[in-house]
Scaffold this motif. Structure first.
Motif, short mmCIF file in Angstrom:
data_model
loop_
_atom_site.label_atom_id
_atom_site.label_comp_id
_atom_site.label_asym_id
_atom_site.label_seq_id
_atom_site.Cartn_x
_atom_site.Cartn_y
_atom_site.Cartn_z
N ALA A 39 37.94 39.10 37.99
CA ALA A 39 37.61 40.34 37.30
C ALA A 39 36.91 41.28 38.29
O ALA A 39 36.34 40.82 39.29
N PRO A 40 36.94 42.56 38.03
CA PRO A 40 36.29 43.52 38.94
C PRO A 40 34.82 43.17 39.16
O PRO A 40 34.08 42.94 38.20
N LEU A 84 43.48 36.28 23.07
CA LEU A 84 42.89 36.88 24.27
C LEU A 84 41.66 37.72 23.94
O LEU A 84 41.57 38.34 22.87
N LYS A 85 40.72 37.71 24.89
CA LYS A 85 39.47 38.44 24.74
C LYS A 85 39.34 39.45 25.89
O LYS A 85 39.93 39.23 26.96
N PRO A 86 38.58 40.49 25.71
CA PRO A 86 38.40 41.46 26.80
C PRO A 86 37.90 40.79 28.09
O PRO A 86 38.26 41.22 29.19
N GLU A 87 37.11 39.75 27.95
CA GLU A 87 36.60 39.07 29.15
C GLU A 87 37.67 38.26 29.88
O GLU A 87 37.41 37.72 30.96
N ASP A 88 38.86 38.17 29.32
CA ASP A 88 39.98 37.54 30.03
C ASP A 88 40.64 38.51 31.00
O ASP A 88 41.54 38.12 31.77
N GLY A 105 49.67 33.40 45.52
CA GLY A 105 50.45 34.58 45.22
C GLY A 105 49.61 35.83 45.35
O GLY A 105 48.40 35.77 45.61
N ARG A 106 50.23 36.98 45.12
CA ARG A 106 49.54 38.24 45.27
C ARG A 106 48.81 38.67 44.01
O ARG A 106 48.03 39.62 44.03
N GLY A 107 49.07 38.00 42.91
CA GLY A 107 48.36 38.29 41.68
C GLY A 107 49.11 39.20 40.74
O GLY A 107 49.97 39.99 41.14
N THR A 108 48.78 39.08 39.46
CA THR A 108 49.33 39.94 38.43
C THR A 108 48.21 40.34 37.49
O THR A 108 47.34 39.53 37.15
N GLN A 109 48.21 41.60 37.08
CA GLN A 109 47.11 42.13 36.29
C GLN A 109 47.28 41.78 34.82
O GLN A 109 48.36 41.97 34.23
N VAL A 110 46.21 41.30 34.22
CA VAL A 110 46.13 41.09 32.78
C VAL A 110 44.96 41.92 32.27
O VAL A 110 43.83 41.77 32.75
N THR A 111 45.25 42.79 31.32
CA THR A 111 44.20 43.64 30.76
C THR A 111 44.18 43.45 29.25
O THR A 111 45.21 43.60 28.58
N VAL A 112 43.01 43.12 28.73
CA VAL A 112 42.83 42.93 27.30
C VAL A 112 41.90 44.02 26.79
O VAL A 112 40.74 44.11 27.19
N SER A 113 42.42 44.85 25.91
CA SER A 113 41.62 45.95 25.38
C SER A 113 40.90 45.52 24.10
O SER A 113 41.41 44.72 23.33
N SER A 114 39.75 46.10 23.90
CA SER A 114 38.95 45.73 22.71
C SER A 114 39.26 46.63 21.54
O SER A 114 39.95 47.61 21.65
#
Length: 114
Positions: A39-40, A84-88, A105-114
């Protein structure tokens, strides 16, 4: 040279589901694969791992919500994420292990909105 390549991910609302997958090319000696996330502003952390024999390990934060599976013949690992939770939210990185070396790997973005 082993090269894991992630696919899937994206944006989902809290409570929803998402899946990611990762195929590792270049070796037939992979004995373990898994997922980490970052996470950021935070360190990369374990999500789940699985051996070629199917033994799994999960972070406490995802137990009961995430399921990791593997197709060893295809060197492909899957991560099904439910409730899924925002903290995921974070970049999900796949790794593949041959004895003594991990490949990422280079990674893939997962974004969970509240």
């Amino acid at each position: 040279q082993v090269q894991p390549v992630e696919s899937g991910g994206g944006l989902v609302q809290a409570g929803g589901s998402l899946s990611v997958s990762c195929r590792a090319s270049g070796s037939s000696f992979i004995n373990k694969m898994g997922w980490y996330r970052q996470a950021p502003g935070k360190q990369r952390e374990l999500v789940a791992t699985i051996t070629s024999g199917g033994s799994t390990n999960y972070a406490d934060s995802v137990k009961g919500r995430f399921t990791i599976s593997i197709d060893s013949a295809k060197n492909t690992v899957y991560l099904q994420m439910n409730s899924l939770k925002p903290e995921d939210t974070g970049v999900y990185y796949c790794y593949a292990r041959i004895p003594g070396t991990d490949y990422w790997g280079r990674g893939t973005q997962v974004t969970v909105s509240s």
